[in-house]
Design a protein around this motif. Structure first.
Motif, PDB file in Angstrom:
ATOM      1  N   GLU A  53       8.734  -1.511 -14.614  1.00 30.24           N
ATOM      2  CA  GLU A  53       9.140  -0.734 -13.446  1.00 30.24           C
ATOM      3  C   GLU A  53       8.565  -1.362 -12.169  1.00 30.24           C
ATOM      4  N   LYS A  55       7.286  -1.203  -8.152  1.00 34.72           N
ATOM      5  CA  LYS A  55       6.622  -0.182  -7.351  1.00 34.72           C
ATOM      6  C   LYS A  55       7.675   0.765  -6.786  1.00 34.72           C
ATOM      7  N   ALA A  56       7.356   2.030  -6.722  1.00 33.29           N
ATOM      8  CA  ALA A  56       8.325   3.022  -6.230  1.00 33.29           C
ATOM      9  C   ALA A  56       8.817   2.666  -4.832  1.00 33.29           C
ATOM     10  N   SER A  57       7.929   2.150  -4.011  1.00 28.94           N
ATOM     11  CA  SER A  57       8.281   1.820  -2.625  1.00 28.94           C
ATOM     12  C   SER A  57       9.213   0.613  -2.550  1.00 28.94           C
ATOM     13  N   ASN A  59      11.500  -0.120  -5.198  1.00 29.92           N
ATOM     14  CA  ASN A  59      12.577   0.039  -6.170  1.00 29.92           C
ATOM     15  C   ASN A  59      13.946   0.050  -5.484  1.00 29.92           C
ATOM     16  N   SER A 129      18.607   9.855 -12.194  1.00 30.65           N
ATOM     17  CA  SER A 129      18.211   8.661 -11.452  1.00 30.65           C
ATOM     18  C   SER A 129      19.375   8.162 -10.616  1.00 30.65           C
TER      19      SER A 129
END
Length: 270
Positions: A53, A55-57, A59, A129
């Protein structure tokens, strides 16, 4: 592992019986052959995905399944799997390394990739998602597998197991890096099993002229071009075969930036 990605739990593809297999599910076994500093899985009986995955920032909402090569005999699992996943996750992609069945399970390997595409899509629906697209990238035999999944998604290659199997297995895009076994037709033409049609997804293809499998890239590109389908081909003079993304090889140092640009232009911005 870098700070830009983290692996999640292993996602097993087949909850019960594995289609086309009589062997009992076991952990993959690793070959004692470490030539070229490569980790090789020499038997897979419980096909799985290993998720990386971003990093959320960072993605970007696009997922990519990675199909390592190894002649359908082994999986070069780090060279053409985990190392590729780390690179893609740094770029913001959710990457999944596919442990498909080996050795000598060419037909079953396609079942595994098709199921993997469906499983990821089912999880994305369940989690609401906002995934934009799901594609594949394959190396050598993994390039063959990715091309097969990109041209044979309309057929039911195995008996449907559950509701997940009602989901489409068509990749939204494909990257074939030094693909092999695509020219098994008469006089080294396109392999008859590759059913290119207007629904075949756009492709990025990279190979070198000194690769003994280099003709595979050429015949696949010709077939896509003949069907007026989006394709981008890069053919370098030298580089050989099986170099992954490691430094010290001109081809390995060239294709990633070209692929990154193609993904940005043809996947992220469309």
């Amino acid at each position: 592992m870098t700070n830009d990605a983290q692996t999640s739990d292993v996602i097993y593809l087949w909850p019960d019986k594995v289609p086309g297999q009589i062997e009992v599910k076991q952990r993959p076994t690793q070959s004692s052959n470490k030539t070229g500093n490569v980790i090789r899985l020499n038997e897979v009986t419980n096909p799985a995905l290993i998720a990386y995955e971003p990093k959320a920032s960072n993605n970007n909402g696009v997922s990519i399944i990675i199909c390592p090569g190894g002649g359908y005999g082994i999986l070069a699992i780090d060279l053409e799997g985990y190392e590729i996943a780390e690179w893609l996750s740094k770029l913001g992609y959710t990457a999944y390394v596919l442990q498909y069945r080996v050795p000598n399970k060419r037909k079953e390997a396609l079942y595994d990739l098709q199921r993997a595409i469906k499983v990821i899509r089912s999880k994305e629906v369940a989690s609401s998602s906002n995934t934009k697209k799901l594609g594949v990238i394959g190396f050598s035999a993994g390039g063959s597998l990715s091309a097969r999944a990109s041209t044979r998604f309309s057929e039911e290659s195995y008996t449907l197991m559950d509701d997940i199997d009602t989901i489409s297995s068509r990749p939204d895009f494909a990257l074939l890096i030094y693909p092999a076994y695509l020219d098994e037709g008469e006089n080294r033409k396109l392999s008859p099993e590759l059913l290119v049609n207007p629904q075949t997804p756009p492709m990025f293809i990279f190979a070198t002229a000194d690769d003994k499998y280099g003709n595979s890239a050429l015949v696949m590109t010709t077939a896509l071009r003949d069907h007026k389908l989006p394709v981008e081909l890069h053919l370098l003079p030298k580089g050989g075969h099986g170099y992954g993304i490691r430094s010290g090889n001109i081809a390995a140092e060239t294709w990633p930036s070209l692929a990154e640009t193609w993904l940005r232009n043809e996947v992220l911005n469309k």
